[in-house]
Design an enzyme around this catalytic site. Sequence first.
Site, PDB file in Angstrom:
ATOM      1  N   CYS A 119       0.826  -1.196   0.000  1.00  0.00           N
ATOM      2  CA  CYS A 119       0.000   0.000   0.000  1.00  0.00           C
ATOM      3  C   CYS A 119       0.868   1.257   0.000  1.00  0.00           C
ATOM      4  CB  CYS A 119      -0.929  -0.007   1.215  1.00  0.00           C
ATOM      5  SG  CYS A 119      -2.151   1.326   1.209  1.00  0.00           S
ATOM      6  N   CYS A 120       1.896   1.276   0.854  1.00  0.00           N
ATOM      7  CA  CYS A 120       2.809   2.421   0.896  1.00  0.00           C
ATOM      8  C   CYS A 120       3.548   2.592  -0.425  1.00  0.00           C
ATOM      9  CB  CYS A 120       3.819   2.256   2.029  1.00  0.00           C
ATOM     10  SG  CYS A 120       3.138   2.481   3.686  1.00  0.00           S
ATOM     11  N   CYS A 201      -1.160   7.952   7.442  1.00  0.00           N
ATOM     12  CA  CYS A 201      -2.492   7.654   6.924  1.00  0.00           C
ATOM     13  C   CYS A 201      -3.435   7.260   8.062  1.00  0.00           C
ATOM     14  CB  CYS A 201      -2.423   6.526   5.902  1.00  0.00           C
ATOM     15  SG  CYS A 201      -1.503   6.969   4.406  1.00  0.00           S
ATOM     16  N   CYS A 204      -3.665   3.568   9.465  1.00  0.00           N
ATOM     17  CA  CYS A 204      -2.446   2.982  10.027  1.00  0.00           C
ATOM     18  C   CYS A 204      -1.787   3.867  11.083  1.00  0.00           C
ATOM     19  CB  CYS A 204      -1.447   2.687   8.905  1.00  0.00           C
ATOM     20  SG  CYS A 204      -2.053   1.535   7.649  1.00  0.00           S
ATOM     21  N   CYS A 227       7.660   3.872   5.649  1.00  0.00           N
ATOM     22  CA  CYS A 227       6.728   3.681   4.535  1.00  0.00           C
ATOM     23  C   CYS A 227       7.424   3.306   3.235  1.00  0.00           C
ATOM     24  CB  CYS A 227       5.901   4.945   4.324  1.00  0.00           C
ATOM     25  SG  CYS A 227       6.869   6.359   3.757  1.00  0.00           S
TER      26      CYS A 227
END
EC number: 1.8.4.10
Length: 243
Positions: A119-120, A201, A204, A227
């Site tokens: 995702c990062c 985010c 998280c 990240c």
Amino acid sequence: MLDGSLDDRAALLNDRYKHHAATEVLRRALNDPDLGRVTLVSSFGSESVVLLHMVSFVAPGTPVLFIDTQMLFPETLDYQLEVSEKLKLTNVQVVRALDSEVALNDPDGTLHQFSTDSCCDLRKTIPLERELGKFDAWITGRKRFQGGERQELQFFEAEPPARLRINPLAHWRKEDVQDYMAENNLPRHPLVAKGYASIGCAPCTSPVKPGEDPRAGRWRGSQKTECGIHFIGGKMVRAGANS
């Protein structure tokens, strides 16, 4: 620009600016032909306003890259607009993943639930690298007091294969950061008052308890601490509070 390897260029610049304070390092770096095209990357997080304020009176037209992962807290988006307006920053560029990339890799927005690294990478690392490719150097807010590999941090460092990093606040203490914000009456990120010491985010990030490491609220319950934009060649080069 200077000839030689990136390491040689960083060493020469460090020698050139070794007796300068943070503001002068920033001022001169933004006008030094040996650095080429320079940008500031800002998360508009809990301590970001210090460098943003410095840039605002040194060179308000400096490109500022703000990564909008489309999963940020609403408070961060509001804060970004507030700070940009208050400081009269004229060249803030919002960086996002392409719609096609998100549609292919995270169509339902749940990628962070089973692969935070992916995702990062999708929402931060790849979009930022695409924009940083236009620059020869970028400014970070990294500081020695954040520990880890930062303890020997210099004003300038190599980022292979072709960029330099500029760390104007490398020698600052944590108290210096807080004092600067207070003395200049700078707006604080609204989530700081709610216990968020390091802000990423929304899915998280969680508040931290008294005595916890400031980044304990990032990816809580996992081994993940960064990240991905803080890596060079797969090796972590940033660690510590509010990277």
